[in-house]
Structure formats: structure tokens, C-alpha cells
Design an enzyme around this catalytic site. Structure first.
Site, mmCIF file in Angstrom:
data_model
loop_
_atom_site.group_PDB
_atom_site.id
_atom_site.type_symbol
_atom_site.label_atom_id
_atom_site.label_comp_id
_atom_site.label_asym_id
_atom_site.label_seq_id
_atom_site.Cartn_x
_atom_site.Cartn_y
_atom_site.Cartn_z
ATOM 1 N N HIS A 64 43.281 28.471 36.820
ATOM 2 C CA HIS A 64 42.199 29.088 36.055
ATOM 3 C C HIS A 64 42.811 29.944 34.956
ATOM 4 C CE1 HIS A 64 38.481 31.084 35.031
ATOM 5 N NE2 HIS A 64 39.044 32.260 35.229
ATOM 6 N N LYS A 110 39.858 36.555 27.908
ATOM 7 C CA LYS A 110 40.746 35.428 27.604
ATOM 8 C C LYS A 110 40.139 34.498 26.557
ATOM 9 C CE LYS A 110 40.904 33.951 31.848
ATOM 10 N NZ LYS A 110 39.971 34.925 32.457
ATOM 11 N N ASP A 132 39.287 27.759 30.665
ATOM 12 C CA ASP A 132 38.780 27.856 32.030
ATOM 13 C C ASP A 132 39.671 27.131 33.036
ATOM 14 O OD1 ASP A 132 36.800 28.833 33.893
ATOM 15 O OD2 ASP A 132 36.219 26.742 34.142
ATOM 16 N N ARG A 191 56.894 50.659 28.007
ATOM 17 C CA ARG A 191 56.680 50.915 26.578
ATOM 18 C C ARG A 191 57.838 50.421 25.718
ATOM 19 N NH1 ARG A 191 54.375 56.882 25.603
ATOM 20 N NH2 ARG A 191 54.101 55.922 23.546
#
Length: 316
Positions: free
Chosen positions: A142, A163, A181, A246
Site C-alpha cells: 500500500h 501521499k 494506493d 536534522r
């Protein structure tokens, strides 16, 4: 993971527009389950050690000229010894003439006899390539698969995280949608290739709008049927209490069908330009392939500066 895959011999006949000289007893149902093919030169001199009858058998000009030096009785025995095995089919290349003894033994044992206009090398190459794709292990994940700057990016994350919206923005920027999907992933060697199931190919669902056809909206330049997967990006909702890297020194990987793929986790919050972040991630990942790691270079510069400052303080 689906590894129990097969290809019907008649599908290869249709794929490569082959001539059916004689359909064997199981022509309609006969299948290939391995990607290897075989040229039975050694078998024609009686060497059947390590012979795998599941392979598609191919004879070309070299084998034909070799068999011409035999008597009719010797050729008959050669083909009888071969056709005693339950081979899926024998293919004759270059549109070469068929030995009468070959046809006789194919009919006797009910083996399929085919002919192609391609040379043995051409046909072998095309067939192995086709079988590698069709018989490759496959799973369905998925997610959303896009191609960005020529790199395949698999976007993962829970439903509603953004997404599909990111994919549509990437398409608007000139990139390509592969699948939305459901993503079918095949492993061929150490390479993962992703595509969309036929029923939903080129379609994308956007909450509030519904299902749209990307090919019709953006043209052929906005879609692609398949791409190699080079990077996995996991979208997750921003968590204030979670620490996020970071500098980018942590290089994570995920395993898909046993193949390691670079993995990035991108926190999602209101106002973040996810499409721009994906583009940046792809360019950075490509640089790493060529040995350029900006995060490490930055840290090395900082360390060098600190060491230089410390040395100056020490010499005062």
C-alpha cells in the site's frame, strides 16, 4: 510474496509471433516455471547429466548443421532421446527446415514443436528477459510510486497523510505517476521494479475530489508504466516529542523482498511543502550514489573549524 508463478507456452507463442509446427498433447496448458532455456547440443551426443527438462529447448543453425552430418537413424535416436523427457517445447530458430525425424518423434511423444524467424541468440535473449519479468517474485504494498528526476520513489504512510496529494503536485512539476494506493513490486535479480495493477493504472484518488485519470489530465508525460525503486520515503504525522534527525547523518535502509533500499522518514505538518522535500530527497540520494554526502562534509567542516580554533587557543 507470490513466488508460485508460471507462463503458458502458448502465451510465449503469441508474444513472439511464433509458428506452431506441431501442438503437443498439453499445448493449451503447458507452462514454464523457470527462466532458463537450453540448447540441446550435448544431449544430441547422449549427455543428459544435469539436464533440466523444465527448460524451453532451442536449436539453431549450429545444432542443425551438426545433425545434418548424422544418418537418418542417428537423428531419429537423437530426437527420440530428447522427446522422451517431458520438455515444454522445442523451438527451431531462423525459420530453419524441420528434420522429418524431429517431426516424427514430436508426434510420437506428443511434444510441442515451434519455429521462430529470430536467431537463437536473439530469441534466447528475448525469452529470458520476458521470463525474468513474468516469473519474478511479486508483492503488493500500500503506497504511491512516482518517478522523480528519473529515480523511483515509493511513498509510504498511513491513509490520509498526504501521499496522493504529494504525487499530484509532483506530476504538476513534471514528474511521473506510476501507481497510487496499490504498488506491485517485482524482484528481478537485486533490482526492485514497481508497477500498478492493470485495473487502477494511471488513476489517482484525492480526498474531496475523488478518482482522477492522470493520463487524461496531464497526458502521457505525466505517467509511466513501471520504474525501478531507488528510494523509500515514509510519511508520518509530526510528533512534537519525537526527535528528528536534522543533519542527515543517519542513513536508514528498509528491506523489500530481501533488497536493501534507502529509507527516509519525513514528518508531515501543516505548511510543509512535501513535493519540494521529495524532490530534494531524490537529488540528495542521487548525490550519495556518486559518493557525495553533504551532511558528512558539513560535519567535517565544523569539526575542522573547531579543531583549528582549539589549536589557535592553545598557541596563544
Amino acid at each position: 510474496m507470490n513466488t508460485d508463478r508460471s507462463v503458458k507456452v502458448k502465451d510465449i507463442v503469441e508474444k513472439f509471433q511464433m509458428e506452431v509446427l506441431y501442438p503437443g498433447a498439453d499445448f493449451e496448458t503447458e507452462t514454464l516455471t523457470i527462466t532458463d532455456v537450453n540448447r540441446p547440443g550435448l544431449q544430441f551426443v547422449g549427455f543428459f547429466d544435469y539436464f533440466d527438462p523444465r527448460r524451453l529447448q532451442i536449436i539453431g543453425k549450429a545444432e542443425t548443421m551438426f545433425l545434418k552430418s548424422f544418418s537418418s537413424a542417428e537423428r531419429r535416436k537423437c530426437f527420440e532421446d530428447l522427446f522422451k523427457y517431458e520438455i515444454p517445447a522445442l523451438v527451431i530458430s531462423r525459420k530453419l527446415d524441420v528434420f522429418p525425424e524431429c517431426m516424427e518423434m514430436a508426434q510420437k511423444y506428443g511434444r510441442t514443436l515451434l519455429r521462430t524467424e529470430h536467431t537463437s541468440v536473439e530469441f534466447t535473449s528475448m525469452t529470458i528477459d520476458f521470463l525474468n519479468h513474468e516469473l519474478a517474485p511479486i508483492i503488493t504494498r500500500h503506497g504511491v510510486l512516482v518517478e522523480v528526476y528519473g529515480e523511483g520513489v515509493l511513498l509510504l504512510g498511513e491513509s490520509g497523510v498526504g501521499k496522493s496529494e504529494t504525487a499530484i503536485e509532483l506530476v504538476k512539476r513534471g514528474h511521473r505517476l506510476i501507481a497510487d494506493d496499490a504498488v506491485e513490486i517485482r524482484r528481478i535479480g537485486d533490482t526492485l521494479t514497481g508497477t500498478a495493477p492493470e485495473l487502477i493504472r494511471h488513476y489517482l484518488e484525492v480526498r474531496g475530489i475523488g478518482v482522477v485519470d492522470i493520463q487524461k489530465l496531464f497526458g502521457m508525460s505525466g505517467v509511466k508504466s513501471a520504474t525501478q525503486i531507488d528510494l523509500v520515503i515514509q510519511f508520518e504525522r509530526w510528533q512534537d516529542e519525537k526527535f528528528y534527525d536534522r543533519l542527515g547523518l543517519d542513513e536508514a535502509h528498509t528491506q523489500i523482498m530481501g533488497v536493501p533500499i534507502p529509507l527516509l522518514t519525513i514528518p508531515v505538518s501543516a505548511g510543509r511543502n512535501l513535493a519540494g522535500i521529495v524532490e530534494l530527497a531524490v537529488m540528495n540520494n542521487r548525490q550519495k550514489k556518486y559518493g557525495i554526502n553533504s551532511a558528512r562534509e558539513f560535519v567535517e567542516q565544523i569539526d575542522s573549524h573547531i579543531d583549528h580554533q582549539a589549536a589557535q587557543e592553545k598557541n596563544r
